[in-house]
Scaffold this motif. Structure first.
Motif, PDB file in Angstrom:
ATOM      1  N   ALA A 140       0.826  -1.203   0.000  1.00  0.00           N
ATOM      2  CA  ALA A 140       0.000   0.000   0.000  1.00  0.00           C
ATOM      3  C   ALA A 140       0.863   1.257   0.000  1.00  0.00           C
ATOM      4  O   ALA A 140       0.491   2.275  -0.590  1.00  0.00           O
ATOM      5  CB  ALA A 140      -0.930  -0.008   1.218  1.00  0.00           C
ATOM      6  N   ASN A 141       1.997   1.199   0.662  1.00  0.00           N
ATOM      7  CA  ASN A 141       2.906   2.343   0.708  1.00  0.00           C
ATOM      8  C   ASN A 141       3.984   2.182  -0.363  1.00  0.00           C
ATOM      9  O   ASN A 141       4.720   1.202  -0.358  1.00  0.00           O
ATOM     10  CB  ASN A 141       3.552   2.471   2.091  1.00  0.00           C
ATOM     11  CG  ASN A 141       2.554   2.923   3.134  1.00  0.00           C
ATOM     12  OD1 ASN A 141       1.743   2.142   3.604  1.00  0.00           O
ATOM     13  ND2 ASN A 141       2.600   4.191   3.486  1.00  0.00           N
ATOM     14  N   LYS A 142       4.034   3.132  -1.264  1.00  0.00           N
ATOM     15  CA  LYS A 142       4.992   3.092  -2.366  1.00  0.00           C
ATOM     16  C   LYS A 142       6.223   3.922  -1.998  1.00  0.00           C
ATOM     17  O   LYS A 142       6.103   5.029  -1.469  1.00  0.00           O
ATOM     18  CB  LYS A 142       4.381   3.651  -3.645  1.00  0.00           C
ATOM     19  CG  LYS A 142       2.973   3.150  -3.945  1.00  0.00           C
ATOM     20  CD  LYS A 142       2.910   1.646  -4.151  1.00  0.00           C
ATOM     21  CE  LYS A 142       1.498   1.208  -4.554  1.00  0.00           C
ATOM     22  NZ  LYS A 142       1.374  -0.236  -4.699  1.00  0.00           N
ATOM     23  N   VAL A 143       7.393   3.367  -2.309  1.00  0.00           N
ATOM     24  CA  VAL A 143       8.659   4.048  -2.042  1.00  0.00           C
ATOM     25  C   VAL A 143       9.482   4.021  -3.327  1.00  0.00           C
ATOM     26  O   VAL A 143       9.912   2.959  -3.770  1.00  0.00           O
ATOM     27  CB  VAL A 143       9.442   3.364  -0.902  1.00  0.00           C
ATOM     28  CG1 VAL A 143      10.717   4.132  -0.603  1.00  0.00           C
ATOM     29  CG2 VAL A 143       8.582   3.243   0.348  1.00  0.00           C
ATOM     30  N   VAL A 144       9.690   5.193  -3.934  1.00  0.00           N
ATOM     31  CA  VAL A 144      10.465   5.275  -5.157  1.00  0.00           C
ATOM     32  C   VAL A 144      11.509   6.375  -5.022  1.00  0.00           C
ATOM     33  O   VAL A 144      11.328   7.337  -4.273  1.00  0.00           O
ATOM     34  CB  VAL A 144       9.574   5.530  -6.397  1.00  0.00           C
ATOM     35  CG1 VAL A 144       8.524   4.442  -6.539  1.00  0.00           C
ATOM     36  CG2 VAL A 144       8.914   6.898  -6.329  1.00  0.00           C
ATOM     37  N   ASN A 175       7.204   9.278  -2.093  1.00  0.00           N
ATOM     38  CA  ASN A 175       6.452   8.154  -1.531  1.00  0.00           C
ATOM     39  C   ASN A 175       5.004   8.559  -1.295  1.00  0.00           C
ATOM     40  O   ASN A 175       4.669   9.741  -1.183  1.00  0.00           O
ATOM     41  CB  ASN A 175       7.114   7.614  -0.249  1.00  0.00           C
ATOM     42  CG  ASN A 175       7.293   8.667   0.828  1.00  0.00           C
ATOM     43  OD1 ASN A 175       6.406   9.468   1.080  1.00  0.00           O
ATOM     44  ND2 ASN A 175       8.457   8.675   1.457  1.00  0.00           N
ATOM     45  N   TRP A 176       4.141   7.547  -1.244  1.00  0.00           N
ATOM     46  CA  TRP A 176       2.722   7.803  -1.014  1.00  0.00           C
ATOM     47  C   TRP A 176       2.051   6.544  -0.509  1.00  0.00           C
ATOM     48  O   TRP A 176       2.541   5.424  -0.668  1.00  0.00           O
ATOM     49  CB  TRP A 176       2.049   8.298  -2.294  1.00  0.00           C
ATOM     50  CG  TRP A 176       2.002   7.310  -3.430  1.00  0.00           C
ATOM     51  CD1 TRP A 176       1.014   6.409  -3.714  1.00  0.00           C
ATOM     52  CD2 TRP A 176       2.998   7.113  -4.454  1.00  0.00           C
ATOM     53  NE1 TRP A 176       1.316   5.667  -4.829  1.00  0.00           N
ATOM     54  CE2 TRP A 176       2.525   6.076  -5.306  1.00  0.00           C
ATOM     55  CE3 TRP A 176       4.229   7.712  -4.730  1.00  0.00           C
ATOM     56  CZ2 TRP A 176       3.259   5.643  -6.414  1.00  0.00           C
ATOM     57  CZ3 TRP A 176       4.947   7.260  -5.828  1.00  0.00           C
ATOM     58  CH2 TRP A 176       4.462   6.246  -6.656  1.00  0.00           C
ATOM     59  N   GLY A 177       0.903   6.731   0.140  1.00  0.00           N
ATOM     60  CA  GLY A 177       0.128   5.620   0.661  1.00  0.00           C
ATOM     61  C   GLY A 177      -1.037   6.129   1.482  1.00  0.00           C
ATOM     62  O   GLY A 177      -1.179   7.334   1.708  1.00  0.00           O
TER      63      GLY A 177
END
Length: 338
Positions: A140-144, A175-177
């Motif tokens: 669910a939490n994106k890390v780029v 990042n987002w979530g």
């Protein structure tokens, strides 16, 4: 990878962030722009800055209404404006300009960054792939990291004292979530040659606990190492037998085994080198980020093929712990935004 994803009417936290470290002295700056939306209609935009100078760490922030901030897209780039701060990114680099003053801590910055011209510049998705990260439901939490390694120029002024950041190296992430993870440790370091100060490797890793049926999971970890043209990925999240985590603040040791071989990451910083930042959530309690950008780093890699290597940095690591109660770990430190 820097395209905005926030939508009004949804529970979401989205951040763009940047850090830069001096290659010769323990100095660093960290800048962040955050949008927080919720189904309740509570929508905020936040600008952050933290400055690290030896054993002195200071932070300032500003929160404004979401509608008073801007996120515009033009010419393949994005410009995020929150009050007096502006964060601009393109496909080759970006600029950061702004001013924040909190409790007498006055910080101005005018910084440009550009992509490294080696394989280190390739954008990094810590979990998953670039093709799928935006549409996949897990995690669910994106890390780029659109820019895992950047070269910096410009100035930072703290209380009237100016730093020249020419020759500094750093990174830019996104990042987002739906919320911050219940508990996490995140680290990143860029390793440079002793002579010439040119980056030649980096590591980015994270260990996170999530809420499952009102309980907290064990740590799930991921690590990526880039050493010249070689990439070593350790991203079997649920293979707990091949990962060992010791997150005893202010120390973090992560050992991972996988198809790429074995990697052991050790990071630590002195308690005086952390700031405490309250991270709000749309529909969950506030968590607290214990944030340092002057961590000591040692990375040992035993590849499946090729020679073993060890990389070290005395004060070039980004190290963050997200916790429920910062007072138990930093009892005398200020929480300036409570």
């Amino acid at each position: 990878m820097n395209d905005p994803v926030a939508e009004l009417g949804t529970n979401r936290v989205e951040s763009w962030f940047f850090r830069a470290n001096c290659p010769t002295t323990p100095r660093a700056i960290w800048i962040k722009a955050t949008f927080l939306t919720s189904t309740s209609g509570r929508n905020l935009a936040q600008a952050w800055v933290s400055v690290f100078d030896g054993d002195t760490a200071t932070a300032a922030w500003r929160t404004i209404d979401y509608g008073d901030a801007t996120a515009t897209t033009a010419g393949g780039g994005h410009r995020i404006t929150i009050g007096d701060t502006a964060f601009t990114v393109t496909d080759t680099g970006g600029t950061l300009r702004g001013h924040l003053d909190r409790d007498g801590q006055d910080v101005h910055w005018d910084i440009a960054f550009e992509r490294d011209d080696s394989e280190l510049a390739d954008p990094l998705v810590l979990i998953g792939t670039a093709a799928k990260v935006r549409r996949s439901r897990f995690p669910a939490n994106k890390v780029v990291s659109p820019f895992p390694v950047v070269h910096c120029s410009g100035t930072v002024t703290i209380g009237g004292k100016a730093w020249l950041v020419d020759g500094w190296s750093g990174m830019q992430g996104h990042n987002w979530g739906p919320a911050h993870s219940r508990q996490y440790v995140w680290g990143q370091a860029v390793f440079s040659e002793q002579s010439g100060r040119q980056p030649f490797a980096y590591v980015e890793a994270a260990s996170a606990r999530v809420a499952i049926a009102n309980r907290t999971s064990p740590y799930f970890s991921v690590m990526t190492v880039r050493h010249g043209a070689q990439m070593y990925r350790f991203d079997r999240l649920f293979d707990l037998h091949r990962q060992h985590v010791d997150a005893s603040f202010p120390n973090w040791r992560l050992r991972m085994r996988g198809a790429a071989g074995t990697a052991t990451l050790s990071m630590t910083a002195r308690r005086e080198q952390f700031v405490i930042l309250p991270y709000q959530n749309p529909a969950a309690p506030t968590r607290y980020c214990l944030n340092s950008k002057l961590a000591q780093v040692e990375l040992r890699v035993e590849p499946r093929t090729g020679n073993d290597f060890v990389l070290r940095s005395e004060h070039g690591g980004a190290l963050e712990f997200l916790v429920d109660n910062p007072r138990s770990l930093l009892p005398t430190a200020a929480i300036p935004f409570d």
